[in-house]
Motif scaffolding. Structure first.
Motif, short mmCIF file in Angstrom:
data_model
loop_
_atom_site.label_atom_id
_atom_site.label_comp_id
_atom_site.label_asym_id
_atom_site.label_seq_id
_atom_site.Cartn_x
_atom_site.Cartn_y
_atom_site.Cartn_z
N VAL A 38 0.64 -1.24 -0.16
CA VAL A 38 0.03 -0.03 0.27
C VAL A 38 1.40 1.07 -0.16
N ILE A 39 1.53 1.55 1.12
CA ILE A 39 2.89 2.74 1.05
C ILE A 39 3.45 2.16 -0.60
N SER A 40 4.03 1.75 -1.18
CA SER A 40 4.30 1.90 -2.62
C SER A 40 3.50 2.67 -3.58
N ALA A 41 2.57 1.12 -3.36
CA ALA A 41 2.05 1.85 -4.46
C ALA A 41 0.86 3.79 -4.06
N VAL A 42 1.03 4.07 -2.97
CA VAL A 42 0.61 5.63 -2.57
C VAL A 42 1.44 6.32 -2.73
N ALA A 43 3.11 5.95 -2.72
CA ALA A 43 4.37 6.65 -3.23
C ALA A 43 4.21 7.48 -4.56
N ASN A 44 4.23 5.25 -5.43
CA ASN A 44 4.36 5.87 -6.62
C ASN A 44 2.71 7.24 -7.50
N LEU A 46 1.91 9.77 -5.76
CA LEU A 46 2.00 10.53 -5.29
C LEU A 46 3.12 11.21 -5.78
N ALA A 47 3.88 10.10 -6.20
CA ALA A 47 4.91 10.38 -7.29
C ALA A 47 4.52 11.40 -8.88
N PHE A 49 1.51 12.63 -9.14
CA PHE A 49 1.80 13.87 -9.19
C PHE A 49 2.00 15.12 -9.10
N ALA A 50 2.93 14.72 -7.76
CA ALA A 50 4.30 15.19 -8.49
C ALA A 50 5.15 16.28 -8.98
N GLY A 51 5.33 14.80 -10.13
CA GLY A 51 6.22 15.56 -11.68
C GLY A 51 7.39 14.92 -11.16
N ALA A 52 7.55 13.31 -10.73
CA ALA A 52 9.07 12.79 -9.58
C ALA A 52 10.13 12.27 -11.11
N ASP A 53 10.78 12.18 -10.93
CA ASP A 53 11.95 11.51 -11.82
C ASP A 53 12.00 10.24 -12.16
N THR A 54 11.96 9.60 -12.75
CA THR A 54 11.30 8.00 -13.19
C THR A 54 11.90 7.40 -12.44
N GLY A 55 13.36 7.34 -11.71
CA GLY A 55 14.15 6.40 -10.72
C GLY A 55 12.71 6.32 -10.05
N VAL A 56 12.24 7.35 -9.57
CA VAL A 56 11.44 7.03 -8.31
C VAL A 56 9.75 5.95 -8.77
N HIS A 57 9.42 6.39 -9.87
CA HIS A 57 8.87 5.55 -10.46
C HIS A 57 9.12 4.19 -10.54
N LEU A 58 10.24 4.24 -10.92
CA LEU A 58 11.03 2.42 -11.41
C LEU A 58 10.14 2.33 -9.44
N VAL A 59 11.78 2.59 -8.65
CA VAL A 59 11.28 1.70 -7.98
C VAL A 59 10.41 1.68 -6.88
N CYS A 60 9.35 2.50 -6.91
CA CYS A 60 8.04 2.38 -6.00
C CYS A 60 7.12 1.65 -6.80
N GLY A 61 7.88 1.26 -8.50
CA GLY A 61 6.86 0.25 -9.22
C GLY A 61 7.11 -1.69 -9.22
N ALA A 62 8.56 -1.17 -8.51
CA ALA A 62 9.29 -2.74 -8.74
C ALA A 62 8.71 -2.66 -7.00
N VAL A 63 8.70 -2.41 -5.87
CA VAL A 63 9.19 -3.13 -4.69
C VAL A 63 7.37 -2.90 -4.77
N THR A 64 6.50 -2.54 -5.01
CA THR A 64 4.87 -2.70 -5.35
C THR A 64 4.91 -4.63 -6.33
N ALA A 65 5.71 -4.84 -7.60
CA ALA A 65 5.63 -5.91 -8.45
C ALA A 65 6.20 -6.66 -7.51
#
Length: 80
Positions: A38-44, A46-47, A49-65
């Motif tokens: 849940v935390i990683s999905a919410v972080a992804n 929020l990232a 909406f915030a326009g975060a870097d692609t690396g943040v999305h990759l890390v959050c997505g990997a943790v979620t997966a």
């Protein structure tokens, strides 16, 4: 006048341990995996909406997966 209030109840040690609910390691692990999922999905989200870097999305997505995969694997192993 004497105190007629409620007296403390004493319970023998063996009765206390028998009445205490037992939580297994599997239940703790499952709870931690769900929390992390849940935390990683919410972080992804929020990232995004915030326009975060692609690396943040990759890390959050990997943790979620990984956490989702572990939860599915545990469920399949229990059903056998």
């Amino acid at each position: 006048m004497t105190n007629t209030g409620p007296r403390p109840v004493t319970v023998p040690d063996d009765a206390q341990t028998a009445a205490a609910p037992s939580v297994s390691r599997g239940q703790v692990l499952r709870s931690l995996l769900w929390t992390l999922l849940v935390i990683s999905a919410v972080a992804n989200t929020l990232a995004s909406f915030a326009g975060a870097d692609t690396g943040v999305h990759l890390v959050c997505g990997a943790v979620t997966a990984v956490t989702g995969g572990l939860l599915i694997a545990r469920r399949l192993r229990q059903s056998r």
